[in-house]
Design a protein around this motif. Structure first.
Motif, PDB file in Angstrom:
ATOM      1  N   ALA A 111       1.120  -1.712  -0.278  1.00  0.00           N
ATOM      2  CA  ALA A 111      -0.193   0.503  -0.011  1.00  0.00           C
ATOM      3  C   ALA A 111       0.963   1.471  -0.257  1.00  0.00           C
ATOM      4  O   ALA A 111       2.089   1.015   0.229  1.00  0.00           O
ATOM      5  CB  ALA A 111      -1.262   0.208   1.176  1.00  0.00           C
ATOM      6  N   ALA A 112       0.822   2.167  -0.481  1.00  0.00           N
ATOM      7  CA  ALA A 112       0.704   2.996  -0.753  1.00  0.00           C
ATOM      8  C   ALA A 112       0.388   4.711  -0.492  1.00  0.00           C
ATOM      9  O   ALA A 112      -0.962   4.767  -1.252  1.00  0.00           O
ATOM     10  CB  ALA A 112       2.088   3.627  -1.984  1.00  0.00           C
ATOM     11  N   GLY A 113       1.415   6.350  -0.633  1.00  0.00           N
ATOM     12  CA  GLY A 113       0.293   6.875  -0.489  1.00  0.00           C
ATOM     13  C   GLY A 113       0.525   7.404  -1.562  1.00  0.00           C
ATOM     14  O   GLY A 113       1.448   7.950  -1.802  1.00  0.00           O
ATOM     15  N   TYR A 190       3.192   9.589   8.849  1.00  0.00           N
ATOM     16  CA  TYR A 190       3.374  10.228   7.352  1.00  0.00           C
ATOM     17  C   TYR A 190       4.022  10.463   7.429  1.00  0.00           C
ATOM     18  O   TYR A 190       4.210  11.756   8.047  1.00  0.00           O
ATOM     19  CB  TYR A 190       1.535   9.875   7.162  1.00  0.00           C
ATOM     20  N   GLU A 191       4.420  11.426   6.286  1.00  0.00           N
ATOM     21  CA  GLU A 191       5.078  12.788   5.302  1.00  0.00           C
ATOM     22  C   GLU A 191       4.440  13.560   5.867  1.00  0.00           C
ATOM     23  O   GLU A 191       3.140  14.165   5.646  1.00  0.00           O
ATOM     24  CB  GLU A 191       5.214  12.714   4.292  1.00  0.00           C
ATOM     25  N   VAL A 207       4.741   6.856  -2.054  1.00  0.00           N
ATOM     26  CA  VAL A 207       5.640   6.899  -0.761  1.00  0.00           C
ATOM     27  C   VAL A 207       5.181   6.085  -0.076  1.00  0.00           C
ATOM     28  O   VAL A 207       3.592   5.277   0.309  1.00  0.00           O
ATOM     29  CB  VAL A 207       5.550   8.251  -0.323  1.00  0.00           C
ATOM     30  N   ALA A 232      -3.390   3.467  -1.749  1.00  0.00           N
ATOM     31  CA  ALA A 232      -4.793   3.692  -0.512  1.00  0.00           C
ATOM     32  C   ALA A 232      -4.855   5.352   0.138  1.00  0.00           C
ATOM     33  O   ALA A 232      -6.545   5.177   0.793  1.00  0.00           O
ATOM     34  CB  ALA A 232      -3.377   3.286   1.436  1.00  0.00           C
ATOM     35  N   ALA A 235      -0.548  11.482  -0.034  1.00  0.00           N
ATOM     36  CA  ALA A 235      -0.356  11.961   0.444  1.00  0.00           C
ATOM     37  C   ALA A 235      -0.553  12.870   1.526  1.00  0.00           C
ATOM     38  O   ALA A 235      -1.311  14.246   0.704  1.00  0.00           O
ATOM     39  CB  ALA A 235       0.949  11.659   0.388  1.00  0.00           C
TER      40      ALA A 235
HETATM   41  N1  HPA Z   1       3.221   7.312   3.424  1.00  0.00           N
HETATM   42  C1  HPA Z   1       3.481   6.712   3.711  1.00  0.00           C
HETATM   43  N2  HPA Z   1       3.452   5.493   3.616  1.00  0.00           N
HETATM   44  C2  HPA Z   1       2.554   4.863   3.344  1.00  0.00           C
HETATM   45  C3  HPA Z   1       1.548   6.201   3.187  1.00  0.00           C
HETATM   46  C4  HPA Z   1       1.461   6.709   3.118  1.00  0.00           C
HETATM   47  O1  HPA Z   1       0.774   8.055   2.872  1.00  0.00           O
HETATM   48  N3  HPA Z   1       0.117   5.276   2.823  1.00  0.00           N
HETATM   49  C5  HPA Z   1       0.427   3.914   2.211  1.00  0.00           C
HETATM   50  N4  HPA Z   1       1.522   3.354   2.843  1.00  0.00           N
END
Ligand code: HPA
Length: 271
Positions: A111-113, A190-191, A207, A232, A235
């Motif tokens: 999963a990533a932002g 989170y960032e 990210v 997911a 950011a």
């Molecule tokens: N930032 C970092 N890792 C993540 C994020 C995010 O926004 N969403 C899911 N994993």
């Protein structure tokens, strides 16, 4: 380290019906793919010598052996993260074990932002390349030469063959996928919006807090590696791209179904 890997691999071999060909690391929330595995055997990480268990809620620690589209697979369901305080050596131990078992290709999912403003929550994104901003590297230390070269080339960190396998799988099932660069941060925060702006300037499209350690260790061992991220959330600072609340469940089910179909066909294409 060699002995530890050998005993982990030996234990898995004593249970496996056939040696796995393709390895898969399943990211958080992507577990529905397991329903697509045939002849599945479940091995808790706690049963495998020298496997550390995950501590993050919703990250089940188990190895799943079975077949997907007739191809023998080994799935790592649950991974260790650096933000849990795990040493890099422990994080990449399961991937090194899969390589010891004879796996030649590895699919990393996460999963990533979303950092690229053209992305949306629910998008499936092929990882074209990565930027390691974790401040750590799994190959630090003397033991690196036991596994591969001292200065590994990362020019093909994400294999062209696997990219093609993913793209043709997506076309075949008419699932839209995007492409992008994955930036790995240490987390667990989170960032900030300023950090997200920095990531954009650096050329990142998404990210996350995983994927890169495993990619590095697998490349070092000469494996072909592919990656796919599921966006997911957007950011910080990228805009209020929330999913409409009433559609959130249906969309999540659709995304998971697309993700599973995409992964199955990609395995078939690789195999
Ligand atoms: N930032 C970092 N890792 C993540 C994020 C995010 O926004 N969403 C899911 N994993």
């Amino acid at each position: 380290m060699y002995e530890q890997l050998a005993s982990a691999a030996e234990y898995i071999q004593s249970i496996a019906k056939n040696p796995p060909k393709v390895g898969i690391v399943l990211g958080s929330g992507l577990g529905t793919f397991i329903d697509s595995v045939e002849n599945a055997q479940f091995i808790p990480y706690s049963d495998i010598p020298f496997f550390q268990n995950t501590t993050v809620e919703g990250h089940e620690g188990r190895l799943i052996l079975g077949t997907v589209e007739g191809i023998e697979v080994a799935i790592l369901h649950g991974r260790l993260h650096a933000y849990e305080g795990n040493p890099m050596e422990d994080i990449v131990f399961p991937v090194r074990t899969l390589a010891t078992l004879g796996v030649e290709s590895l699919l990393l999912t996460s999963a990533a932002g979303g950092v690229n403003p053209d992305f949306n929550p629910g998008d499936l994104v092929l990882i074209d390349d990565h930027i390691n901003l974790m401040g750590q590297n799994p190959l630090l230390g003397k033991s690196i030469r036991d596994f591969g070269p001292s200065f590994p080339d990362m020019g093909k960190a994400y294999s062209n063959n696997i990219k093609e396998a993913l793209i043709s799988a997506a076309k075949e099932i008419a699932v839209p996928i995007k492409r992008g660069v994955y930036a790995a941060m240490l987390g667990p925060t989170y960032e900030t919006a300023a950090e997200v702006k920095m990531l954009q300037i650096l050329g990142a499209d998404m990210v996350g807090m995983s994927t890169v350690p495993e990619n590095i260790a697998a490349n070092h061992l000469g494996l072909s590696v592919g990656g796919i991220s599921c966006i997911a959330n957007m950011a910080n600072g990228i805009g209020p791209k929330e999913l409409a609340q009433e559609n959130i469940k249906e969309r999540a089910v659709e995304v998971m179904s697309n993700f599973s179909k995409l992964l199955c066909l990609t395995v078939k294409n690789i195999g």
